[in-house]
Design an enzyme around this catalytic site. Sequence first.
Site, PDB file in Angstrom:
ATOM      1  N   HIS A 133      -0.997   7.578   3.189  1.00 22.39           N
ATOM      2  CA  HIS A 133       0.363   7.449   3.707  1.00 22.39           C
ATOM      3  C   HIS A 133       1.261   8.471   3.011  1.00 22.39           C
ATOM      4  CE1 HIS A 133      -0.978   3.598   5.301  1.00 22.39           C
ATOM      5  NE2 HIS A 133      -1.274   3.193   4.080  1.00 22.39           N
ATOM      6  N   ALA A 154       0.805  -1.218   0.000  1.00 23.03           N
ATOM      7  CA  ALA A 154       0.000   0.000   0.000  1.00 23.03           C
ATOM      8  C   ALA A 154       0.835   1.263   0.000  1.00 23.03           C
ATOM      9  CB  ALA A 154      -0.931   0.000   1.218  1.00 23.03           C
TER      10      ALA A 154
END
EC number: 1.4.1.21
Length: 268
Positions: free
Chosen positions: A220, A122
């Site tokens: 993120h 991810a």
Amino acid sequence: MADIRIAIAGLGAIGRTLARKLTDGVPGLSLACVAAGDKAKAQAWLDSQGIKAPIVDLKDFPAHADVAVECAPAALLEQICRPMLEAGKSVIVLSCGALLPRPELTELAKAKGGTIIVPTGALLGLDAVAAAAEGEIKSVRMTTRKPPVGLKGAPYLEKNGISVDGLTEAKRVFSGSAREAAAGFPANVNVAAALSLAGIGPDRTQIDIWADPAVTRNCHSIEVDADSARFTLAIENVPSDNPKTGRIVALSVLATLRKLGAPLRVGT
């Protein structure tokens, strides 16, 4: 050349996506077998999808497959890795936070000629971080923002009595090292462990985790300061059926599998 035979450990959101993709057909790859905690449920799902793959025990993976993909709870990591590594085969590990307290698995791979592969998952930019690590990296900091439901139930929150229910504004629920984050959020921030393994290690890599009701994606960002470059990278991942995991994770594993036998490989 024969197809690379793939075993999938776990038929959650990621495992199911991979099983469907491999069954639909990926040149050079074939689905060899799967393992699941609830075999009856797994068989019912395989039948509903028209996927013909045997359900086997984890210890039997080496007899069926060349590569195992770990899509299971972190607690099962050793049961998945050890048989394959003992046989000198490869394991793609998604619960890479569970690798940090288990250096003996890396030693086993080295001794037996096996390989542990950690995909980008991810996150993004691990190739740039790995390249920078060939020189000197001064600092790596990561910030993760997730919808509160994506963090609920994390051991760190439970242990410290931190609630993410009913939030109306962003709340920082953790600040510390990647090693501490991997232990406290084993299902949530494996990206921090992957980042630390690519760069300056789990004790020097720093991470802040926010429960943010204003976001609908798993976000993120990383900031790296090195002697070769300074860079900031950010990604917003659409959650899968499992809110703790982004849809891109399964696709990252598939891209990693394609590279195994590819005549052209792009990226460090």
